[in-house]
Design a protein around this motif. Structure first.
Motif, short mmCIF file in Angstrom:
data_model
loop_
_atom_site.label_atom_id
_atom_site.label_comp_id
_atom_site.label_asym_id
_atom_site.label_seq_id
_atom_site.Cartn_x
_atom_site.Cartn_y
_atom_site.Cartn_z
N PRO A 106 0.78 -1.16 0.21
CA PRO A 106 0.09 -0.02 0.10
C PRO A 106 0.83 1.47 0.12
CG PRO A 106 -0.28 -1.23 1.93
CD PRO A 106 0.50 -1.94 1.15
N PHE A 120 -4.12 -5.03 -1.58
CA PHE A 120 -4.63 -4.12 -0.23
C PHE A 120 -5.84 -3.62 -0.79
CE2 PHE A 120 -1.61 -2.20 -2.75
CZ PHE A 120 -2.17 -0.76 -3.39
N ASP A 121 -6.55 -2.94 0.16
CA ASP A 121 -7.80 -2.31 -0.08
C ASP A 121 -7.32 -0.97 -0.55
OD1 ASP A 121 -10.21 -0.49 0.15
OD2 ASP A 121 -11.17 -2.12 1.15
N GLU A 169 -7.50 1.43 2.67
CA GLU A 169 -6.46 1.04 3.72
C GLU A 169 -5.82 2.03 4.46
OE1 GLU A 169 -3.64 -2.21 3.49
OE2 GLU A 169 -5.31 -3.55 2.92
#
Length: 154
Positions: A12, A37-38, A41
């Motif tokens: 990220p 990852f989101d 995040e």
């Protein structure tokens, strides 16, 4: 406007860091899934600080969708396996510069398809290592922007 493409990024911080650079240089950012990852995040947001609303962000489900939405583009692929130095390329407005996963780089199929557009940053070959993804993207992006006389800077 130049375009930075991260193919399946895993860390990220790297995406947040390049998002910040893209916001400050009027560069589009393209992310090709799957992401490691989101995008929401905390680590991504922290690295990009409050620049995220300024980023021209485009997210794609896969490489095929990226090509469908962006046909007939010049796509440079940054890789340690390239033979042409990034500083020997004559970048043009609207060019795309793609970077692969932090742990695996770009898939062989993509490198084969774009063989004539593989570019590299010179490094000590004996170490068989590579620079951080966000750092590599910044190095090449700023060379392209320099060649274009920093169009965002007045």
């Amino acid at each position: 406007m130049l375009n930075i493409v991260f193919f399946e990024p895993e860390i990220p911080y790297n995406t947040g860091a390049i998002a910040r650079t893209c916001a400050l240089t009027n560069t589009r950012l393209h992310l090709i899934k799957p992401l490691g990852f989101d995008i929401n995040e905390k680590a991504v947001k922290r690295a990009g600080l409050d620049y995220w609303p300024l980023v021209d962000l485009n997210v794609y489900e896969n490489f095929e969708e990226f090509l469908e939405i962006n046909p007939k583009i010049t796509l440079y692929c940054a890789t340690t396996k390239g033979q042409k130095l990034y500083c020997d390329v004559q970048f043009k407005d609207e060019d795309f510069i793609m970077f692969g996963r932090e742990t695996a780089g770009l898939p062989k199929e993509i490198m084969k398809k774009y063989h004539d557009y593989l570019i590299t940053i010179p490094m000590i070959p004996e170490l068989k290592r590579s620079l951080n993804l966000a750092n590599s993207a910044n190095i090449i992006l700023y060379e392209a922007l320099r060649q274009l006389n920093f169009p965002f800077y007045k």
